[in-house]
Design a protein around this motif. Structure first.
Motif, PDB file in Angstrom:
ATOM      1  N   LYS A  11      45.558 -34.061  14.618  1.00 27.37           N
ATOM      2  CA  LYS A  11      44.419 -34.378  15.458  1.00 27.37           C
ATOM      3  C   LYS A  11      44.714 -35.495  16.446  1.00 27.37           C
ATOM      4  O   LYS A  11      43.831 -35.936  17.157  1.00 27.37           O
ATOM      5  N   SER A  12      45.933 -35.978  16.497  1.00 24.35           N
ATOM      6  CA  SER A  12      46.257 -37.124  17.338  1.00 24.35           C
ATOM      7  C   SER A  12      47.038 -36.732  18.580  1.00 24.35           C
ATOM      8  O   SER A  12      47.624 -37.575  19.224  1.00 24.35           O
ATOM      9  N   LEU A  13      47.050 -35.422  18.905  1.00 27.54           N
ATOM     10  CA  LEU A  13      47.762 -34.989  20.092  1.00 27.54           C
ATOM     11  C   LEU A  13      47.121 -35.607  21.331  1.00 27.54           C
ATOM     12  O   LEU A  13      45.901 -35.665  21.452  1.00 27.54           O
ATOM     13  N   LYS A  14      47.938 -36.048  22.269  1.00 22.31           N
ATOM     14  CA  LYS A  14      47.421 -36.727  23.451  1.00 22.31           C
ATOM     15  C   LYS A  14      47.104 -35.766  24.585  1.00 22.31           C
ATOM     16  O   LYS A  14      46.276 -36.067  25.432  1.00 22.31           O
ATOM     17  N   LYS A  15      47.776 -34.618  24.621  1.00 21.61           N
ATOM     18  CA  LYS A  15      47.491 -33.630  25.654  1.00 21.61           C
ATOM     19  C   LYS A  15      46.445 -32.659  25.114  1.00 21.61           C
ATOM     20  O   LYS A  15      46.625 -32.055  24.055  1.00 21.61           O
ATOM     21  N   HIS A  16      45.340 -32.508  25.847  1.00 23.14           N
ATOM     22  CA  HIS A  16      44.216 -31.716  25.349  1.00 23.14           C
ATOM     23  C   HIS A  16      43.655 -30.879  26.495  1.00 23.14           C
ATOM     24  O   HIS A  16      43.119 -31.419  27.469  1.00 23.14           O
ATOM     25  N   ILE A  28      40.253 -12.421  28.838  1.00 22.28           N
ATOM     26  CA  ILE A  28      40.358 -13.026  27.509  1.00 22.28           C
ATOM     27  C   ILE A  28      41.750 -12.819  26.926  1.00 22.28           C
ATOM     28  O   ILE A  28      42.327 -13.730  26.318  1.00 22.28           O
ATOM     29  N   ALA A  29      42.310 -11.616  27.107  1.00 27.11           N
ATOM     30  CA  ALA A  29      43.651 -11.352  26.580  1.00 27.11           C
ATOM     31  C   ALA A  29      44.664 -12.336  27.148  1.00 27.11           C
ATOM     32  O   ALA A  29      45.519 -12.862  26.422  1.00 27.11           O
ATOM     33  N   GLY A  30      44.552 -12.613  28.441  1.00 27.54           N
ATOM     34  CA  GLY A  30      45.456 -13.589  29.054  1.00 27.54           C
ATOM     35  C   GLY A  30      45.204 -14.991  28.543  1.00 27.54           C
ATOM     36  O   GLY A  30      46.146 -15.751  28.292  1.00 27.54           O
ATOM     37  N   MET A  31      43.928 -15.351  28.371  1.00 24.48           N
ATOM     38  CA  MET A  31      43.592 -16.688  27.871  1.00 24.48           C
ATOM     39  C   MET A  31      44.109 -16.903  26.455  1.00 24.48           C
ATOM     40  O   MET A  31      44.559 -17.997  26.103  1.00 24.48           O
ATOM     41  N   VAL A  32      44.024 -15.864  25.624  1.00 19.58           N
ATOM     42  CA  VAL A  32      44.535 -15.969  24.248  1.00 19.58           C
ATOM     43  C   VAL A  32      46.020 -16.310  24.265  1.00 19.58           C
ATOM     44  O   VAL A  32      46.488 -17.217  23.574  1.00 19.58           O
ATOM     45  N   LYS A  33      46.773 -15.571  25.063  1.00 20.35           N
ATOM     46  CA  LYS A  33      48.222 -15.803  25.129  1.00 20.35           C
ATOM     47  C   LYS A  33      48.534 -17.179  25.707  1.00 20.35           C
ATOM     48  O   LYS A  33      49.457 -17.870  25.255  1.00 20.35           O
ATOM     49  N   LEU A  34      47.763 -17.600  26.714  1.00 23.51           N
ATOM     50  CA  LEU A  34      47.957 -18.929  27.298  1.00 23.51           C
ATOM     51  C   LEU A  34      47.651 -20.008  26.263  1.00 23.51           C
ATOM     52  O   LEU A  34      48.420 -20.973  26.112  1.00 23.51           O
ATOM     53  N   ALA A  35      46.538 -19.847  25.535  1.00 26.04           N
ATOM     54  CA  ALA A  35      46.141 -20.840  24.539  1.00 26.04           C
ATOM     55  C   ALA A  35      47.196 -20.988  23.457  1.00 26.04           C
ATOM     56  O   ALA A  35      47.581 -22.107  23.077  1.00 26.04           O
ATOM     57  N   VAL A  36      47.683 -19.868  22.949  1.00 21.87           N
ATOM     58  CA  VAL A  36      48.677 -19.903  21.878  1.00 21.87           C
ATOM     59  C   VAL A  36      49.975 -20.547  22.361  1.00 21.87           C
ATOM     60  O   VAL A  36      50.563 -21.388  21.686  1.00 21.87           O
ATOM     61  N   GLU A  37      50.403 -20.180  23.554  1.00 19.08           N
ATOM     62  CA  GLU A  37      51.660 -20.722  24.094  1.00 19.08           C
ATOM     63  C   GLU A  37      51.565 -22.238  24.269  1.00 19.08           C
ATOM     64  O   GLU A  37      52.493 -22.972  23.921  1.00 19.08           O
ATOM     65  N   LEU A  38      50.453 -22.709  24.798  1.00 13.08           N
ATOM     66  CA  LEU A  38      50.292 -24.150  24.983  1.00 13.08           C
ATOM     67  C   LEU A  38      50.221 -24.875  23.642  1.00 13.08           C
ATOM     68  O   LEU A  38      50.844 -25.931  23.457  1.00 13.08           O
ATOM     69  N   ALA A  39      49.477 -24.302  22.696  1.00 13.25           N
ATOM     70  CA  ALA A  39      49.354 -24.933  21.382  1.00 13.25           C
ATOM     71  C   ALA A  39      50.681 -24.955  20.643  1.00 13.25           C
ATOM     72  O   ALA A  39      50.985 -25.908  19.925  1.00 13.25           O
ATOM     73  N   GLN A  40      51.494 -23.919  20.830  1.00  9.28           N
ATOM     74  CA  GLN A  40      52.819 -23.899  20.207  1.00  9.28           C
ATOM     75  C   GLN A  40      53.707 -25.006  20.748  1.00  9.28           C
ATOM     76  O   GLN A  40      54.668 -25.413  20.087  1.00  9.28           O
ATOM     77  N   ARG A  41      53.375 -25.496  21.935  1.00 12.13           N
ATOM     78  CA  ARG A  41      54.152 -26.568  22.554  1.00 12.13           C
ATOM     79  C   ARG A  41      53.525 -27.935  22.300  1.00 12.13           C
ATOM     80  O   ARG A  41      53.842 -28.901  22.983  1.00 12.13           O
ATOM     81  N   GLY A  42      52.609 -27.999  21.323  1.00  9.21           N
ATOM     82  CA  GLY A  42      52.067 -29.281  20.898  1.00  9.21           C
ATOM     83  C   GLY A  42      50.822 -29.742  21.618  1.00  9.21           C
ATOM     84  O   GLY A  42      50.400 -30.886  21.455  1.00  9.21           O
ATOM     85  N   VAL A  43      50.209 -28.877  22.425  1.00 12.14           N
ATOM     86  CA  VAL A  43      49.004 -29.244  23.157  1.00 12.14           C
ATOM     87  C   VAL A  43      47.775 -28.872  22.326  1.00 12.14           C
ATOM     88  O   VAL A  43      47.709 -27.784  21.759  1.00 12.14           O
ATOM     89  N   THR A  44      46.814 -29.770  22.236  1.00 14.04           N
ATOM     90  CA  THR A  44      45.525 -29.426  21.637  1.00 14.04           C
ATOM     91  C   THR A  44      44.766 -28.546  22.628  1.00 14.04           C
ATOM     92  O   THR A  44      44.667 -28.879  23.810  1.00 14.04           O
ATOM     93  N   VAL A  45      44.249 -27.410  22.163  1.00 13.63           N
ATOM     94  CA  VAL A  45      43.547 -26.477  23.038  1.00 13.63           C
ATOM     95  C   VAL A  45      42.139 -26.252  22.507  1.00 13.63           C
ATOM     96  O   VAL A  45      41.950 -25.895  21.340  1.00 13.63           O
TER      97      VAL A  45
END
Length: 508
Positions: A11-16, A28-45
């Motif tokens: 819960k302490s990730l700085k990028k949100h 939505i399909a594109g947003m799902v893939k974007l959200a997962v990719e960003l979160a896999q790189r340590g970004v809170t989404v």
């Protein structure tokens, strides 16, 4: 505000990142893939959306990630708008400010209280109002195009084209709005000849996307392209290089103090990125039994595919039967009192005559996996972006048949005239009168009939030497797409650069 987190992750990730989307399948399909990719790189989404879309974010890839989901159902005012009778995507876009406002108010109160919050907003391409919210929150605003650069470029040019009189508007009455009853809108006026826009082949009226939300709303979307801090696009550079360069040239010419950053994060969906669900065994066996590059696959997408004029369905059936080729027609058939079953809509005895040679598949198919099959020889498509990009990623030539007045016309011009990887049917047969299904407006781009002779000629062309030439050109694009989507490729680098751009601390 109840936040649904997929995990008990850090819960302490700085990028949100705060993601805001329109509830349409491709978006939505594109947003799902974007959200997962960003979160896999340590970004809170944090994703804010309709309750029915939230399960799509709870997939296997999302496990263990800091992915937070907020439903509009938590906010009575938003829920009231969304539950209005016959509410559709047009209502959503026209009322986006009111729909998103309750959750944005919470983040604003958090800011005033000194609490941490989002460090940037990434908004759907159809949403103009989040730009104002980002400015009020003091955080960057990025636009996400689940489609390619062509839509961004056209939006970018709408304001100047209307300002200088190249394009004009005319009154048009949209359907009575669920939340704005009988609201009049201004529509794009028909014009003769072609419009020259840097980055595009010459565009006829039939190629332009209609201002479905009203000219004023679309101009507002275009102004956001000029003001946003970054454009994130589901494309790869080589596929749309002239258009991407034109976007940047125009931005520099008109806002030299703030060039736009463009991140080509596509192809988001390709064989190199991940596999779709497995084909039904019976369908897989049938495809396996066909000769290589012999099957014609036809699908008009998740929106346009819901409406096919009965007369048009019969002309399509005749063209497929006359072609002599095996075919698979993915048809989202919707029963009506006049046509209660598919058999009532198609020509008498059609399915029986085509037994073993052709399949009319009602409902959804795993398209990327299907297109990847060696037996597929051509793809009859509505020129929707995801469909076109998937065909490019597997090297299948296309028959382009734009059906909706959005970006399908300009995509058709790009793949037919510039890239020469498709042939076209239905040119200059456009009539944008709305069609209603179950109380919802569909607005087919083409509702004048394309005869079986015209479609048959296109099939013969694409399955002959012309198709071979298209396939040859596609092989180079496929090679570049594969390289972009591979680990460490251009797509991965673009995501890395995007994450680097996202501020590490909120200015709250």
């Amino acid at each position: 505000m109840g936040v649904d987190s997929s995990t008990e992750g850090p819960k302490s990730l700085k990028k949100h990142v705060l993601l805001l989307a329109v509830s349409l399948h491709a978006h939505i399909a594109g947003m799902v893939k974007l959200a997962v990719e960003l979160a896999q790189r340590g970004v809170t989404v944090t994703y804010v959306g309709e309750e029915m879309d939230l399960p799509k974010f709870r997939n296997e890839q999302a496990k263990g990630l800091d992915l937070r989901l907020i439903s509009f159902d938590e906010f009575p005012s938003s829920k009231q708008i969304l539950s209005s009778p016959n509410f559709d995507m047009f209502d959503f876009v026209m009322n986006a400010k009111e729909i998103f406002q309750p959750v944005l108010d919470i983040f604003m109160r958090d800011k005033q209280a000194g609490k941490p919050g989002p460090t940037c907003i990434i908004a759907d391409r159809l949403l103009a109002t989040p730009l104002e919210a980002a400015r009020l929150l003091g955080i960057p605003h990025y636009m996400f195009y689940s489609c390619g650069a062509n839509f961004a470029r056209m939006l970018q040019m709408f304001p100047p084209l209307f300002a200088d009189g190249t394009l004009t508007s005319c009154p048009a009455l949209c359907k009575p709005r669920a939340t704005i009853p009988g609201r009049p809108i201004n529509s794009l006026s028909k014009f003769d000849g072609a419009v020259e826009i840097d980055g595009f082949p010459p565009l006829r009226f039939s190629d332009m996307f209609e201002a479905l939300f009203g000219v004023e709303a679309v101009i507002g979307m275009g102004e956001v392209v000029q003001q946003t801090d970054a454009l994130i696009m589901n494309t790869f550079y080589e596929f749309e290089a002239p258009i991407i360069e034109a976007i940047q040239r125009y931005r520099i010419a008109n806002r030299p103090w703030k060039p736009v950053k463009v991140f080509c994060v596509g192809p988001i969906s390709s064989p190199a990125v991940g596999k779709e669900p497995t084909l039904e065994p019976s369908l897989s066996l049938w495809l396996d039994s066909q000769a290589p590059e012999s099957v014609i696959y036809m699908c008009f997408g998740s929106i346009a595919g819901k409406y096919v004029d009965p007369e048009q369905a019969r002309e399509i059936s005749q063209a497929l039967e006359d072609s002599g080729h095996p075919f698979l027609w993915a048809f989202d058939f919707r029963p009506t009192p006049e046509y209660p079953s598919l058999q009532d809509l198609l020509p008498p005895g059609f399915e029986e005559r085509m037994k073993g040679r052709g399949i009319v598949q009602c409902g959804w198919v795993p398209q990327l996996e299907l297109l990847s099959h060696s037996s597929i020889g051509a793809f009859i498509t509505h020129s929707g972006w995801n469909s076109v990009l998937e065909a490019v990623c597997v090297g299948v030539p296309m028959i382009a048949w734009p059906r909706l007045p959005n970006d399908q016309g300009i995509i058709t011009r790009h793949i037919v005239d510039f890239l020469k990887i498709a042939v076209e049917v239905g040119a200059d047969k456009y009539d944008c009168e709305p069609v209603y299904i179950e109380g919802r407006v569909v607005v087919p781009r083409q509702n004048k009939i394309v005869g079986h002779a015209e479609l048959g000629r296109a099939i013969r062309l694409i399955m002959s030497e012309e198709g071979s030439a298209c396939r040859s050109r596609l092989q180079e694009l496929k090679r570049v797409a594969d390289a972009a989507a591979a680990d460490g490729g251009a797509r991965s680098k673009a995501f890395g650069d995007l994450v680097e751009l996202i501020p590490g601390t909120a200015s709250l």
